[in-house]
Scaffold this motif. Structure first.
Motif, PDB file in Angstrom:
ATOM      1  N   GLY A 220       6.081  54.513   7.228  1.00 13.88           N
ATOM      2  CA  GLY A 220       6.819  55.066   8.351  1.00 13.88           C
ATOM      3  C   GLY A 220       6.284  54.524   9.667  1.00 13.88           C
ATOM      4  O   GLY A 220       5.219  53.891   9.733  1.00 13.88           O
ATOM      5  N   PHE A 221       7.016  54.784  10.733  1.00 12.20           N
ATOM      6  CA  PHE A 221       6.636  54.269  12.047  1.00 12.20           C
ATOM      7  C   PHE A 221       5.628  55.212  12.691  1.00 12.20           C
ATOM      8  O   PHE A 221       5.903  56.387  12.918  1.00 12.20           O
ATOM      9  N   GLN A 222       4.456  54.675  12.973  1.00 12.37           N
ATOM     10  CA  GLN A 222       3.361  55.461  13.538  1.00 12.37           C
ATOM     11  C   GLN A 222       3.133  55.012  14.988  1.00 12.37           C
ATOM     12  O   GLN A 222       2.587  53.941  15.229  1.00 12.37           O
ATOM     13  N   TYR A 223       3.567  55.841  15.948  1.00 11.67           N
ATOM     14  CA  TYR A 223       3.439  55.433  17.350  1.00 11.67           C
ATOM     15  C   TYR A 223       2.537  56.356  18.159  1.00 11.67           C
ATOM     16  O   TYR A 223       1.854  55.913  19.066  1.00 11.67           O
ATOM     17  N   ASN A 224       2.515  57.618  17.846  1.00 11.01           N
ATOM     18  CA  ASN A 224       1.769  58.588  18.644  1.00 11.01           C
ATOM     19  C   ASN A 224       0.285  58.242  18.651  1.00 11.01           C
ATOM     20  O   ASN A 224      -0.342  58.072  17.598  1.00 11.01           O
ATOM     21  N   ALA A 225      -0.267  58.140  19.842  1.00  6.29           N
ATOM     22  CA  ALA A 225      -1.679  57.790  19.966  1.00  6.29           C
ATOM     23  C   ALA A 225      -2.588  58.896  19.483  1.00  6.29           C
ATOM     24  O   ALA A 225      -3.788  58.665  19.269  1.00  6.29           O
ATOM     25  N   GLY A 226      -2.078  60.112  19.313  1.00  2.00           N
ATOM     26  CA  GLY A 226      -2.917  61.217  18.853  1.00  2.00           C
ATOM     27  C   GLY A 226      -3.270  61.129  17.395  1.00  2.00           C
ATOM     28  O   GLY A 226      -4.195  61.810  16.945  1.00  2.00           O
ATOM     29  N   THR A 227      -2.579  60.306  16.641  1.00  2.00           N
ATOM     30  CA  THR A 227      -2.881  60.151  15.222  1.00  2.00           C
ATOM     31  C   THR A 227      -3.801  58.953  15.004  1.00  2.00           C
ATOM     32  O   THR A 227      -3.909  58.058  15.852  1.00  2.00           O
ATOM     33  N   LYS A 228      -4.431  58.916  13.837  1.00  3.55           N
ATOM     34  CA  LYS A 228      -5.367  57.837  13.549  1.00  3.55           C
ATOM     35  C   LYS A 228      -4.671  56.495  13.480  1.00  3.55           C
ATOM     36  O   LYS A 228      -5.239  55.466  13.874  1.00  3.55           O
ATOM     37  N   SER A 229      -3.455  56.478  13.000  1.00  2.00           N
ATOM     38  CA  SER A 229      -2.728  55.219  12.842  1.00  2.00           C
ATOM     39  C   SER A 229      -1.696  55.001  13.941  1.00  2.00           C
ATOM     40  O   SER A 229      -0.830  54.135  13.792  1.00  2.00           O
TER      41      SER A 229
ATOM     42  N   MET B 287     -13.676  47.644   8.461  1.00  6.99           N
ATOM     43  CA  MET B 287     -12.600  46.758   8.032  1.00  6.99           C
ATOM     44  C   MET B 287     -12.582  46.625   6.511  1.00  6.99           C
ATOM     45  O   MET B 287     -11.511  46.446   5.908  1.00  6.99           O
ATOM     46  N   THR B 288     -13.725  46.740   5.889  1.00  4.61           N
ATOM     47  CA  THR B 288     -13.742  46.735   4.423  1.00  4.61           C
ATOM     48  C   THR B 288     -13.012  47.958   3.881  1.00  4.61           C
ATOM     49  O   THR B 288     -12.216  47.857   2.929  1.00  4.61           O
ATOM     50  N   GLY B 289     -13.276  49.113   4.473  1.00  2.00           N
ATOM     51  CA  GLY B 289     -12.586  50.325   4.048  1.00  2.00           C
ATOM     52  C   GLY B 289     -11.105  50.313   4.404  1.00  2.00           C
ATOM     53  O   GLY B 289     -10.323  51.067   3.829  1.00  2.00           O
ATOM     54  N   GLY B 290     -10.708  49.470   5.371  1.00  2.00           N
ATOM     55  CA  GLY B 290      -9.312  49.384   5.771  1.00  2.00           C
ATOM     56  C   GLY B 290      -8.493  48.405   4.958  1.00  2.00           C
ATOM     57  O   GLY B 290      -7.318  48.182   5.279  1.00  2.00           O
ATOM     58  N   GLY B 291      -9.122  47.832   3.919  1.00  2.00           N
ATOM     59  CA  GLY B 291      -8.367  46.965   3.026  1.00  2.00           C
ATOM     60  C   GLY B 291      -8.412  45.490   3.376  1.00  2.00           C
ATOM     61  O   GLY B 291      -7.631  44.704   2.809  1.00  2.00           O
ATOM     62  N   TRP B 292      -9.316  45.064   4.250  1.00  2.00           N
ATOM     63  CA  TRP B 292      -9.417  43.645   4.586  1.00  2.00           C
ATOM     64  C   TRP B 292     -10.187  42.923   3.487  1.00  2.00           C
ATOM     65  O   TRP B 292     -11.292  43.330   3.107  1.00  2.00           O
ATOM     66  N   ASP B 293      -9.623  41.835   2.972  1.00  4.80           N
ATOM     67  CA  ASP B 293     -10.245  41.087   1.886  1.00  4.80           C
ATOM     68  C   ASP B 293     -11.457  40.295   2.353  1.00  4.80           C
ATOM     69  O   ASP B 293     -12.393  40.079   1.586  1.00  4.80           O
ATOM     70  N   HIS B 294     -11.459  39.822   3.582  1.00  5.69           N
ATOM     71  CA  HIS B 294     -12.580  39.054   4.143  1.00  5.69           C
ATOM     72  C   HIS B 294     -13.059  39.791   5.400  1.00  5.69           C
ATOM     73  O   HIS B 294     -12.785  39.378   6.529  1.00  5.69           O
TER      74      HIS B 294
ATOM     75  N   GLY C 155      -0.385  42.315   2.227  1.00  2.00           N
ATOM     76  CA  GLY C 155       0.460  43.492   2.233  1.00  2.00           C
ATOM     77  C   GLY C 155       1.462  43.470   3.362  1.00  2.00           C
ATOM     78  O   GLY C 155       1.362  42.678   4.303  1.00  2.00           O
ATOM     79  N   ASN C 156       2.433  44.356   3.288  1.00  8.69           N
ATOM     80  CA  ASN C 156       3.471  44.450   4.293  1.00  8.69           C
ATOM     81  C   ASN C 156       3.196  45.652   5.187  1.00  8.69           C
ATOM     82  O   ASN C 156       3.284  46.803   4.741  1.00  8.69           O
ATOM     83  N   PRO C 157       2.861  45.444   6.474  1.00  7.62           N
ATOM     84  CA  PRO C 157       2.552  46.582   7.345  1.00  7.62           C
ATOM     85  C   PRO C 157       3.773  47.391   7.746  1.00  7.62           C
ATOM     86  O   PRO C 157       3.628  48.477   8.316  1.00  7.62           O
ATOM     87  N   LEU C 158       4.975  46.880   7.485  1.00  9.40           N
ATOM     88  CA  LEU C 158       6.200  47.569   7.890  1.00  9.40           C
ATOM     89  C   LEU C 158       6.801  48.387   6.749  1.00  9.40           C
ATOM     90  O   LEU C 158       7.963  48.793   6.817  1.00  9.40           O
ATOM     91  N   THR C 159       6.029  48.644   5.726  1.00 10.09           N
ATOM     92  CA  THR C 159       6.542  49.420   4.607  1.00 10.09           C
ATOM     93  C   THR C 159       6.925  50.824   5.056  1.00 10.09           C
ATOM     94  O   THR C 159       6.152  51.504   5.742  1.00 10.09           O
TER      95      THR C 159
ATOM     96  N   LEU D   5      -0.551  45.773  13.398  1.00 12.69           N
ATOM     97  CA  LEU D   5      -0.099  45.694  12.011  1.00 12.69           C
ATOM     98  C   LEU D   5      -1.005  46.501  11.086  1.00 12.69           C
ATOM     99  O   LEU D   5      -0.526  47.144  10.123  1.00 12.69           O
ATOM    100  N   TRP D   6      -2.272  46.470  11.356  1.00  7.22           N
ATOM    101  CA  TRP D   6      -3.224  47.202  10.501  1.00  7.22           C
ATOM    102  C   TRP D   6      -2.996  48.705  10.584  1.00  7.22           C
ATOM    103  O   TRP D   6      -2.890  49.395   9.568  1.00  7.22           O
ATOM    104  N   LYS D   7      -2.897  49.205  11.819  1.00 10.81           N
ATOM    105  CA  LYS D   7      -2.686  50.644  11.980  1.00 10.81           C
ATOM    106  C   LYS D   7      -1.327  51.068  11.443  1.00 10.81           C
ATOM    107  O   LYS D   7      -1.184  52.127  10.827  1.00 10.81           O
ATOM    108  N   GLN D   8      -0.330  50.239  11.689  1.00 10.57           N
ATOM    109  CA  GLN D   8       1.018  50.589  11.249  1.00 10.57           C
ATOM    110  C   GLN D   8       1.112  50.638   9.728  1.00 10.57           C
ATOM    111  O   GLN D   8       1.879  51.432   9.164  1.00 10.57           O
ATOM    112  N   GLY D   9       0.329  49.811   9.057  1.00  9.60           N
ATOM    113  CA  GLY D   9       0.398  49.761   7.599  1.00  9.60           C
ATOM    114  C   GLY D   9      -0.437  50.801   6.901  1.00  9.60           C
ATOM    115  O   GLY D   9      -0.440  50.857   5.654  1.00  9.60           O
ATOM    116  N   MET D  10      -1.170  51.634   7.638  1.00  7.20           N
ATOM    117  CA  MET D  10      -2.001  52.647   6.985  1.00  7.20           C
ATOM    118  C   MET D  10      -1.164  53.711   6.291  1.00  7.20           C
ATOM    119  O   MET D  10      -1.488  54.158   5.182  1.00  7.20           O
TER     120      MET D  10
END
Length: 276
Positions: A197-206, A141-148, A266-270, A189-194
């Motif tokens: 664009g819209f990330q839905y396919n489960a085969g991708t990391k996000s 979570m630290t590497g994913g940009g979480w402040d706490h 941050g905005n996860p829907l960017t 929201l976390w995965k979508q903001g990585m």
């Protein structure tokens, strides 16, 4: 030839007092005059049962026959139902009992959704099933940009594990479903903001495909209730949830958004539609 004056009759004192001659019966409540020096005769009318010589404890004819006294006002009794026709309460209870396989279906949904959250919670807590454990979850979570990251890892692990167990048991279902719903919305929201664009396919990391399915399952259990195959079976929300569950749904979404804004930012829907 003059008439001889008539001698007064009745009360001998009437002439002396100047009163006219009157009958003792002129006043019903008056006294009869004494006759021959005897006692006064009174005209007392009997008014009570005792004076009339009646026994007040003797029942009336209607009471002796076992009849109930008449109504004090006119009323029309409701029409009696036809013989063999069940009452409205019995019909309503019978309709509630005709649930078919609904309770079994809700039980399977709870096992699937709750079991998935238990699996991920144990991965984060104990490192089982090739999981990262608490330290690995914090680093991730630290590497994913979480402040706490420490607080965020504790919250996500507790929500997944405890909420999943309560869902499987069907205990405190609105609270359990609301907790896992807030957790999975944060993950979505976390995965979508990585990546923009819209990330839905489960085969991708996000990809958020699995997270979307779990979000829908948790929301469905919150709105439908756990069913009768649960520890909440005696609660109203188990089979007939009211608008209060919809309020819990809105609160879970609000908590998820506020938690993401405070712990991550941050905005996860960017990159999605109008959020470019």
């Amino acid at each position: 030839m003059t008439d001889k004056p008539k001698e007064p009759t009745g009360d001998p004192d009437a002439t002396a007092t100047g009163r006219g001659v009157s009958s003792p019966y002129d006043s019903p409540t008056g006294q009869f005059p004494r006759v021959g020096g005897g006692p006064e005769l009174r005209k007392d009318v009997p008014r009570t049962d005792e004076e009339l010589g009646l026994d007040p404890d003797v029942p009336t004819v209607g009471e002796q026959a076992g009849q109930t006294p008449p109504y004090s006002y006119a009323s029309i009794p409701p029409a009696a139902a036809a013989p063999g026709t069940p009452s409205s309460a019995l019909r309503r209870r019978a309709a509630e009992n005709r649930r078919g396989t609904l309770d079994f279906g809700l039980f399977l949904l709870r096992l699937t959704v709750g079991g998935t959250f238990i699996y991920h919670g144990l991965q984060k807590l104990t490192g089982w099933f090739h999981g990262p454990g608490l330290d690995g979850t914090r680093d991730m979570m630290t590497g994913g940009g979480w402040d706490h990251a420490t607080l965020a890892s504790i919250l996500v692990t507790t929500g997944e594990l405890l909420g999943g167990v309560l869902l499987v048991l069907g205990l405190a279902t609105p609270l359990a479903a609301g907790a896992v719903l807030a957790v999975i919305i944060n993950a979505w929201l976390w995965k979508q903001g990585m990546i923009p664009g819209f990330q839905y396919n489960a085969g991708t990391k996000s990809g958020v495909e699995l997270d979307s399915v779990l979000t829908g399952g948790a929301a469905a259990l919150l709105l439908t209730g756990p069913g009768r195959w649960s520890l909440d079976r005696s609660r109203g929300w188990a089979t007939r949830p009211a608008w209060g569950t919809f309020v819990v749904l809105l609160l879970a979404v609000a908590v998820a958004i506020l938690t993401y804004w405070f712990l991550h930012g941050g905005n996860p829907l960017t990159g999605i539609g109008p959020f470019d």
